[in-house]
Write a protein that holds these residues in place. Structure first.
Motif, PDB file in Angstrom:
ATOM      1  N   LEU B 101       0.870  -1.187  -0.046  1.00  0.00           N
ATOM      2  CA  LEU B 101       0.015  -0.106  -0.094  1.00  0.00           C
ATOM      3  C   LEU B 101       0.975   1.326  -0.042  1.00  0.00           C
ATOM      4  N   VAL B 102       2.089   1.225   0.972  1.00  0.00           N
ATOM      5  CA  VAL B 102       2.851   2.459   0.941  1.00  0.00           C
ATOM      6  C   VAL B 102       3.610   2.785  -0.507  1.00  0.00           C
ATOM      7  N   THR B 103       3.761   1.529  -1.137  1.00  0.00           N
ATOM      8  CA  THR B 103       4.319   1.789  -2.550  1.00  0.00           C
ATOM      9  C   THR B 103       3.465   2.308  -3.415  1.00  0.00           C
ATOM     10  N   HIS B 105       0.604   3.736  -3.048  1.00  0.00           N
ATOM     11  CA  HIS B 105       0.338   4.973  -2.752  1.00  0.00           C
ATOM     12  C   HIS B 105       1.455   6.109  -3.173  1.00  0.00           C
ATOM     13  N   GLY B 106       2.690   5.918  -2.671  1.00  0.00           N
ATOM     14  CA  GLY B 106       3.949   6.884  -3.566  1.00  0.00           C
ATOM     15  C   GLY B 106       3.600   7.026  -4.852  1.00  0.00           C
ATOM     16  N   THR B 107       3.836   5.916  -5.597  1.00  0.00           N
ATOM     17  CA  THR B 107       3.919   5.833  -6.967  1.00  0.00           C
ATOM     18  C   THR B 107       2.636   6.499  -7.733  1.00  0.00           C
ATOM     19  N   VAL B 113      -1.306  11.073  -9.913  1.00  0.00           N
ATOM     20  CA  VAL B 113      -1.903  12.360  -9.738  1.00  0.00           C
ATOM     21  C   VAL B 113      -1.278  13.698  -9.739  1.00  0.00           C
ATOM     22  N   LEU B 114       0.148  13.870  -9.473  1.00  0.00           N
ATOM     23  CA  LEU B 114       0.766  15.215  -9.352  1.00  0.00           C
ATOM     24  C   LEU B 114       1.497  15.280 -10.688  1.00  0.00           C
ATOM     25  N   THR B 115       1.584  14.278 -11.382  1.00  0.00           N
ATOM     26  CA  THR B 115       2.394  14.727 -12.656  1.00  0.00           C
ATOM     27  C   THR B 115       1.225  14.669 -13.781  1.00  0.00           C
ATOM     28  N   GLY B 169       8.302  -2.699  -2.961  1.00  0.00           N
ATOM     29  CA  GLY B 169       9.495  -2.355  -2.611  1.00  0.00           C
ATOM     30  C   GLY B 169       9.746  -0.970  -2.485  1.00  0.00           C
ATOM     31  N   GLY B 170       8.673  -0.047  -2.388  1.00  0.00           N
ATOM     32  CA  GLY B 170       8.903   1.417  -2.147  1.00  0.00           C
ATOM     33  C   GLY B 170       8.834   2.022  -3.560  1.00  0.00           C
ATOM     34  N   TRP B 171       8.215   3.017  -3.574  1.00  0.00           N
ATOM     35  CA  TRP B 171       7.933   3.858  -4.857  1.00  0.00           C
ATOM     36  C   TRP B 171       9.000   4.372  -5.976  1.00  0.00           C
ATOM     37  N   THR B 427      13.661   8.906   7.996  1.00  0.00           N
ATOM     38  CA  THR B 427      12.748   8.970   9.193  1.00  0.00           C
ATOM     39  C   THR B 427      11.676   9.717   8.954  1.00  0.00           C
ATOM     40  N   TYR B 428      10.985   9.736   9.693  1.00  0.00           N
ATOM     41  CA  TYR B 428       9.667  10.626   9.486  1.00  0.00           C
ATOM     42  C   TYR B 428       9.731  12.114   9.118  1.00  0.00           C
ATOM     43  N   PHE B 429      11.084  12.550   9.690  1.00  0.00           N
ATOM     44  CA  PHE B 429      11.261  13.990   9.347  1.00  0.00           C
ATOM     45  C   PHE B 429      11.317  14.151   7.763  1.00  0.00           C
ATOM     46  N   VAL B 437       6.063  20.213   1.249  1.00  0.00           N
ATOM     47  CA  VAL B 437       6.583  20.902   0.464  1.00  0.00           C
ATOM     48  C   VAL B 437       6.031  20.455  -0.768  1.00  0.00           C
ATOM     49  N   MET B 438       6.089  19.133  -1.172  1.00  0.00           N
ATOM     50  CA  MET B 438       5.918  18.523  -2.489  1.00  0.00           C
ATOM     51  C   MET B 438       4.375  18.204  -2.695  1.00  0.00           C
ATOM     52  N   GLY B 439       4.140  17.317  -1.701  1.00  0.00           N
ATOM     53  CA  GLY B 439       2.859  16.408  -1.923  1.00  0.00           C
ATOM     54  C   GLY B 439       1.650  17.428  -1.663  1.00  0.00           C
ATOM     55  N   VAL B 440       1.440  18.061  -0.363  1.00  0.00           N
ATOM     56  CA  VAL B 440       0.393  18.676  -0.169  1.00  0.00           C
ATOM     57  C   VAL B 440       0.350  19.968  -0.879  1.00  0.00           C
ATOM     58  N   ALA B 441       1.468  20.572  -0.666  1.00  0.00           N
ATOM     59  CA  ALA B 441       1.696  22.081  -1.449  1.00  0.00           C
ATOM     60  C   ALA B 441       1.059  21.792  -2.765  1.00  0.00           C
ATOM     61  N   SER B 442       1.663  21.042  -3.715  1.00  0.00           N
ATOM     62  CA  SER B 442       1.213  20.645  -5.087  1.00  0.00           C
ATOM     63  C   SER B 442      -0.189  20.416  -5.183  1.00  0.00           C
ATOM     64  N   MET B 443      -0.828  19.788  -4.208  1.00  0.00           N
ATOM     65  CA  MET B 443      -2.300  19.391  -4.312  1.00  0.00           C
ATOM     66  C   MET B 443      -2.966  20.430  -4.048  1.00  0.00           C
ATOM     67  N   PHE B 444      -2.473  21.403  -3.176  1.00  0.00           N
ATOM     68  CA  PHE B 444      -3.072  22.872  -2.774  1.00  0.00           C
ATOM     69  C   PHE B 444      -2.963  23.722  -4.340  1.00  0.00           C
ATOM     70  N   PRO B 484       3.623  17.039  13.589  1.00  0.00           N
ATOM     71  CA  PRO B 484       4.202  16.305  14.523  1.00  0.00           C
ATOM     72  C   PRO B 484       5.299  14.925  14.029  1.00  0.00           C
ATOM     73  N   MET B 485       4.981  14.860  12.693  1.00  0.00           N
ATOM     74  CA  MET B 485       6.005  13.939  12.120  1.00  0.00           C
ATOM     75  C   MET B 485       7.373  14.453  12.157  1.00  0.00           C
ATOM     76  N   HIS B 486       7.634  15.665  12.117  1.00  0.00           N
ATOM     77  CA  HIS B 486       9.014  16.265  12.497  1.00  0.00           C
ATOM     78  C   HIS B 486       9.548  15.649  13.692  1.00  0.00           C
ATOM     79  N   ALA B 519      -6.588  12.555  12.080  1.00  0.00           N
ATOM     80  CA  ALA B 519      -6.633  13.621  11.193  1.00  0.00           C
ATOM     81  C   ALA B 519      -6.952  13.181   9.785  1.00  0.00           C
ATOM     82  N   ALA B 520      -5.930  12.246   9.315  1.00  0.00           N
ATOM     83  CA  ALA B 520      -5.793  11.754   7.948  1.00  0.00           C
ATOM     84  C   ALA B 520      -6.934  11.350   7.411  1.00  0.00           C
ATOM     85  N   ILE B 521      -7.678  10.528   8.559  1.00  0.00           N
ATOM     86  CA  ILE B 521      -9.199  10.125   8.091  1.00  0.00           C
ATOM     87  C   ILE B 521     -10.130  11.215   7.779  1.00  0.00           C
TER      88      ILE B 521
HETATM   89  C1  HEM Z   1      -4.052  12.301   3.099  1.00  0.00           C
HETATM   90  C2  HEM Z   1      -2.940  12.685   2.576  1.00  0.00           C
HETATM   91  C3  HEM Z   1      -1.785  11.648   2.899  1.00  0.00           C
HETATM   92  C4  HEM Z   1      -1.277  11.161   3.892  1.00  0.00           C
HETATM   93  C5  HEM Z   1      -1.828  11.058   5.263  1.00  0.00           C
HETATM   94  C6  HEM Z   1      -0.138  10.438   3.586  1.00  0.00           C
HETATM   95  C7  HEM Z   1       0.556   9.613   4.489  1.00  0.00           C
HETATM   96  C8  HEM Z   1       1.889   8.822   4.235  1.00  0.00           C
HETATM   97  C9  HEM Z   1       2.676   8.101   5.009  1.00  0.00           C
HETATM   98  C10 HEM Z   1       2.466   8.147   6.657  1.00  0.00           C
HETATM   99  C11 HEM Z   1       3.923   7.424   4.375  1.00  0.00           C
HETATM  100  C12 HEM Z   1       4.824   6.859   4.948  1.00  0.00           C
HETATM  101  C13 HEM Z   1       4.735   5.522   5.165  1.00  0.00           C
HETATM  102  C14 HEM Z   1       5.664   4.518   5.550  1.00  0.00           C
HETATM  103  O1  HEM Z   1       6.880   5.207   5.144  1.00  0.00           O
HETATM  104  O2  HEM Z   1       5.515   3.667   6.338  1.00  0.00           O
HETATM  105  C15 HEM Z   1       3.511   7.946   3.129  1.00  0.00           C
HETATM  106  C16 HEM Z   1       4.536   7.817   2.046  1.00  0.00           C
HETATM  107  C17 HEM Z   1       4.439   8.569   0.853  1.00  0.00           C
HETATM  108  N1  HEM Z   1       3.598   9.367   0.384  1.00  0.00           N
HETATM  109 FE1  HEM Z   1       2.181   9.979   1.286  1.00  0.00          FE
HETATM  110  N2  HEM Z   1       0.560  10.985   2.548  1.00  0.00           N
HETATM  111  C18 HEM Z   1      -0.522  11.523   2.041  1.00  0.00           C
HETATM  112  C19 HEM Z   1      -0.440  12.278   0.703  1.00  0.00           C
HETATM  113  C20 HEM Z   1       0.471  12.321  -0.213  1.00  0.00           C
HETATM  114  C21 HEM Z   1       0.520  12.882  -1.424  1.00  0.00           C
HETATM  115  C22 HEM Z   1      -0.445  14.113  -1.895  1.00  0.00           C
HETATM  116  C23 HEM Z   1       1.694  12.503  -2.111  1.00  0.00           C
HETATM  117  C24 HEM Z   1       2.176  13.152  -3.344  1.00  0.00           C
HETATM  118  C25 HEM Z   1       3.429  13.610  -3.623  1.00  0.00           C
HETATM  119  C26 HEM Z   1       2.365  11.294  -1.187  1.00  0.00           C
HETATM  120  C27 HEM Z   1       3.484  10.853  -1.595  1.00  0.00           C
HETATM  121  C28 HEM Z   1       3.995   9.740  -0.742  1.00  0.00           C
HETATM  122  C29 HEM Z   1       5.299   9.227  -1.211  1.00  0.00           C
HETATM  123  C30 HEM Z   1       6.238   9.434  -2.604  1.00  0.00           C
HETATM  124  C31 HEM Z   1       5.645   8.383  -0.114  1.00  0.00           C
HETATM  125  C32 HEM Z   1       6.849   7.239   0.024  1.00  0.00           C
HETATM  126  C33 HEM Z   1       6.596   6.098  -0.437  1.00  0.00           C
HETATM  127  C34 HEM Z   1       7.507   4.957  -0.265  1.00  0.00           C
HETATM  128  O3  HEM Z   1       8.307   5.157   1.033  1.00  0.00           O
HETATM  129  O4  HEM Z   1       7.759   4.302  -1.106  1.00  0.00           O
HETATM  130  N3  HEM Z   1       1.494  11.151  -0.338  1.00  0.00           N
HETATM  131  N4  HEM Z   1       2.517   8.773   3.162  1.00  0.00           N
END
Ligand code: HEM
Ligand SMILES: [Cu+2]
Lengths: 188, 603
Positions: B101-103, B105-107, B113-115, B169-171, B427-429, B437-444, B484-486, B519-521
């Motif tokens: 799911l993480v992979t 999600h990122g891809t 979405v953002l490209t 294996g990650g995005w 890390t979560y930082f 800076v990238m994800g949410v800002a570009s979404m905005f 808080p992730m910082h 908050a995410a939900i």
């Molecule tokens: C509701 C909004 C979002 C939430 C709550 C969220 C949450 C997260 C979390 C917690 C992770 C890390 C998971 C882990 O490492 O175990 C993650 C990874 C990631 N997210 Fe998001 N995210 C959101 C939106 C976005 C958006 C808009 C982007 C667009 C750039 C994005 C791109 C990524 C990428 C590239 C990763 C790294 C995936 C990887 O480690 O392979 N996310 N997200």
């Protein structure tokens, strides 16, 4: 909106322009691959491979084909259609000969146990030159389409733009090969 | 150079013919050619947008699911099992599924979405409209670009349903996980589908990018010199250049990966053991893949950001009723960003044993990006300063973008420092930094664009009230999620982990993680307000009754309210000035089509 394409075939410069940008893009792909090769070749355990001598023939053939396509472009401007057809066909045939020499070179290398499993330098070689060969194959297809169009359309089709565009692409794959060839010799 | 001008004349000629033909076409086209295999840039833009929205829902939903796991690692959610089956046996997300799911999600969020969703939508929609062209340089390639994207999506979607699951294996798809089918379940067929999907996606991006560049350089209307272009167009231009030059390098990396996976080469593989068995591969280097990947990967960040920056500049200026501050500085800083974007990729590799001397060099270049970024922020704030601000939802999202860009940019300065990055890397930082800076800002930026140009896209307005609620929940939520992730990251909490409660030192974050997940939900659910608004308003929204509802200067607002294929009914208007004459000589706004008056002051 097909008309934008259709009508503009008289003056297809926008397409040539698109091709120029695409060439920039393709160049980046090969730049990526050859820099990967350089990075790798500087690491420990690198065993260089020798460029098969038949690739010199490849080089001569592809340079010749660049000359024939250039002459074809001149022929169409002078409305010498038979000559034009001949030259485009000759270019395509030279392209095919190029591919055959490449294939021969590859088989030779493979027989010398330069295989995917044995040699990284060899693997790079196959992938990079193979990708280039695919691009040549694309060019040959385009040339054959040009020739076929000459035979099949009843209307006289004198525009030089298609052959100019094809020629531009062809010179690109030619120069790309020369670059790769020198590159392989130098970085071995 | 002479050739370029030559082309320009032709292009104008062509587009005139296209115009007459365009109308002809619009009247008689079947549903299929009008809405499905359309070559009209406006329809293609909407196709990109709606497909992008689809993927945003999927990607967002995945983040909710894996956030549930992080926030409530011991809870059971039977509904998850109903929904995901095997992936959530007994109502608990399985570790493999978490990574998958993480992979995905990122891809999906980065690329689909953002490209595609962002550039694909707005470059397509705005380039011809704002430069004064009937359509793209090649409408056919433009259509192909969408269908390649569509096919990429279908394959990615199908990979969710294969038995061994999607790639996990990650995005960034680093080898060996991506190169060896035996490395994990997700490395099997899921990875092959991931690669095919990405290859199709790259083709789609290249076709689109070629077209955007050719169109901007060749098809501008009379009087629309490059320095009169709205900043949106400059941003799309640099975005396309970045894409066209960096995606092919990723493709070359993927090609080598395919050979490693299927043909026994060892470009990336060396000394690997699987289940105690040594693999024959030797001499390869996984670092090589990282170089090739990040040569795209870093420019990709700007491929995502620049369009948002361009649109935000435009929206801030229109809604402050003030000219954009420092137009040339804005163009120059985008240019600088585009150049630097190609020179800093190795800052993602500080901890890979990169030569420290080289590292210092990349630190310097990375910190240099702060300069053009700061110029942009300064100019946005100065544009807002003492403006007659109209707080439309689009404007709020644009201001939100600026806020997020500042917050996220500051933390980037920490990460750009190779010494600090040794602590912060992975890390979560990092998660916090790049999401803000990238994800949410570009979404905005994308949201701002949708709210602002919706009337032009659909001839109707979005509901404002829902827009405000959507904005405030998302804005506050974004900070609650990512701020808080910082702290977690500073404490060393690693990313991409399934569970943290086995570490004594991270137990303190249990409640914090729950708050983040909740908050995410909420933020995710708030997006449905937007979706409802979006789809309802297409058919039922308040109708636009004037051509130029925002009182803006750019050319798209001189077209009919519902422009047909070909955009303008009569001649294409001529541009007589830049796009930012707001509040000049006592006039609220002066359209680009208004000739310069005799006693007009200079800007
Ligand atoms: C509701 C909004 C979002 C939430 C709550 C969220 C949450 C997260 C979390 C917690 C992770 C890390 C998971 C882990 O490492 O175990 C993650 C990874 C990631 N997210 Fe998001 N995210 C959101 C939106 C976005 C958006 C808009 C982007 C667009 C750039 C994005 C791109 C990524 C990428 C590239 C990763 C790294 C995936 C990887 O480690 O392979 N996310 N997200
Ligand atoms: Cu970067």
């Amino acid at each position: 909106m097909e008309m934008v394409m259709g009508k503009s075939s008289k003056k297809m410069h926008p397409h040539k322009f698109l091709l120029w940008i695409a060439i920039g893009s393709l160049t980046m792909m090969f730049a990526g691959l050859t820099s990967a090769y350089i990075v790798k070749s500087n690491q420990a355990g690198w065993q260089p491979v020798k460029v098969p001598s038949i690739f010199y023939v490849s080089t001569v053939v592809i340079i010749a084909s660049s000359i024939t396509i250039w002459m074809a472009q001149k022929a169409i401007v002078e409305r010498q259609m038979t000559k034009y057809r001949l030259l485009v066909t000759a270019t395509a045939v030279l392209g095919l000969i190029f591919l055959i020499t490449q294939f021969t070179g590859f088989s030779e290398m493979w027989q010398q146990k330069i295989t995917f499993k044995e040699s990284i330098a060899g693997s790079f070689f196959y992938v990079i030159a193979g990708l280039h060969a695919l691009h040549v194959l694309g060019g040959i297809t385009a040339l054959f389409v040009l020739v076929l169009r000459m035979f099949s359309t009843r209307t006289k089709f004198y525009s030089s733009v298609p052959v100019e565009t094809a020629g531009l692409y062809w010179h690109f794959v030619d120069i790309l090969w020369i670059y790769l060839f020198i590159f392989f010799i130098l970085v071995s | 150079m002479s050739e370029v001008t030559h082309i320009h004349e032709h292009a104008v000629g062509v587009s005139h013919e296209a115009h007459h033909e365009g109308h002809h076409h619009a009247d008689h086209g079947s549903f299929l050619s009008k809405y499905v295999f359309s070559q009209d840039h406006k329809i293609i833009a909407k196709q990109f947008l709606i497909t992008g929205i689809f993927w945003a829902v999927i990607g967002g939903f995945f983040s909710v699911v894996f956030r549930l796991q992080i926030g409530f690692p011991d809870a059971k959610f039977p509904w998850l099992e109903t929904l995901l089956g095997e992936w959530a046996k007994g109502g608990q997300l399985q570790p493999e599924a978490y990574y998958a799911l993480v992979t995905i999600h990122g891809t999906v969020l980065v690329f689909f979405v953002l490209t595609a969703g962002l550039s694909g939508t707005f470059s397509n929609f705005l380039i011809p409209l704002q430069i004064g062209a009937r359509d793209m340089a090649s409408p056919f390639l433009n259509m192909l670009s969408y269908w390649f994207f569509f096919a990429a999506g279908i394959i990615m979607l199908s990979s969710l349903f294969v038995q061994t699951g999607p790639f996990s294996g990650g995005w960034t798809a680093y080898p060996p996980l991506s190169a060896l089918g035996d490395a994990s379940p997700g490395s099997k067929i899921g990875m092959d589908m991931w690669m095919i999907s990405m290859a199709l996606f790259i083709v789609s991006s290249l076709l689109g990018g070629l077209n955007y560049i050719a169109t901007i350089l060749n098809m501008r209307t009379k009087g629309m010199s490059m320095t009169r272009l709205p900043l949106t167009i400059w941003a799309f231009f640099f975005t396309a250049v970045l894409g066209v030059l960096s995606f092919p390098v990723l493709l070359s990396g993927v090609i080598l990966l395919i050979f490693d996976r299927h043909f026994g080469t060892s470009f990336y593989l060396s000394d690997i053991f699987i289940n105690g068995q040594a693999l024959p591969n030797e001499g390869g280097s996984a670092i090589l893949y990282q170089h090739l990947f990040w040569f795209l990967g870093h420019p990709e960040v700007y491929i995502i950001l620049l369009p948002a920056m361009g649109m935000v500049s435009e929206i801030l200026s229109v809604n402050s009723r003030k000219p954009i501050f420092g137009y040339m500085a804005m163009v120059g800083s985008m240019f600088a960003i585009a150049i630097l974007a190609f020179l800093v990729w190795a800052h993602h590799m500080f901890v890979t044993g990169l030569n420290p001397f080289l590292g210092a060099f990349f630190v310097l270049l990375t910190l240099l990006i702060a300069v053009p970024s700061a110029i942009k922020v300064f100019n946005w704030l100065t544009t807002l300063w003492k403006g007659n601000i109209r707080f439309t939802p689009a404007m709020l999202f644009a201001i939100g973008f600026v806020s997020l860009f500042i917050s996220g940019g500051l933390t980037g300065i920490f990460l750009g420092n190779s010494a600090l990055d040794i602590q912060l890397h992975d890390t979560y930082f990092v998660i916090a930094h790049f999401h803000i800076v990238m994800g949410v800002a570009s979404m905005f930026g994308m949201m701002a664009g949708i709210y602002h140009w919706y009337p032009k896209m659909f001839g109707r307005y979005l509901n404002n009230g829902l827009g405000y609620i959507h904005f405030w929940i998302t804005m506050i939520g974004a900070y609650v999620i990512f701020w808080p992730m910082h702290y977690e990251g500073l404490a060393g909490m690693p990313r991409r982990y399934y569970k943290y409660d086995i570490w004594e030192s991270f137990k303190q974050f249990g409640t914090l993680n729950q708050i983040i997940s909740i908050a995410a939900i909420i933020v995710f659910l708030a997006q449905f307000l937007f979706l409802a608004n979006f789809f309802y308003s297409i058919w039922k929204g308040r109708k636009v009754t004037s051509k130029n509802p925002w009182g803006a200067n750019t050319l798209e607002w001189t077209t009919p309210i519902n422009p047909g294929h070909g955009n303008w009914d009569g001649e294409i208007p001529e541009a007589h000035r830049w796009a930012y004459d707001y509040g000049k000589d006592g006039q609220e706004f002066i359209s680009q089509t208004t000739p310069v008056g005799d006693n007009e002051s200079k800007h």
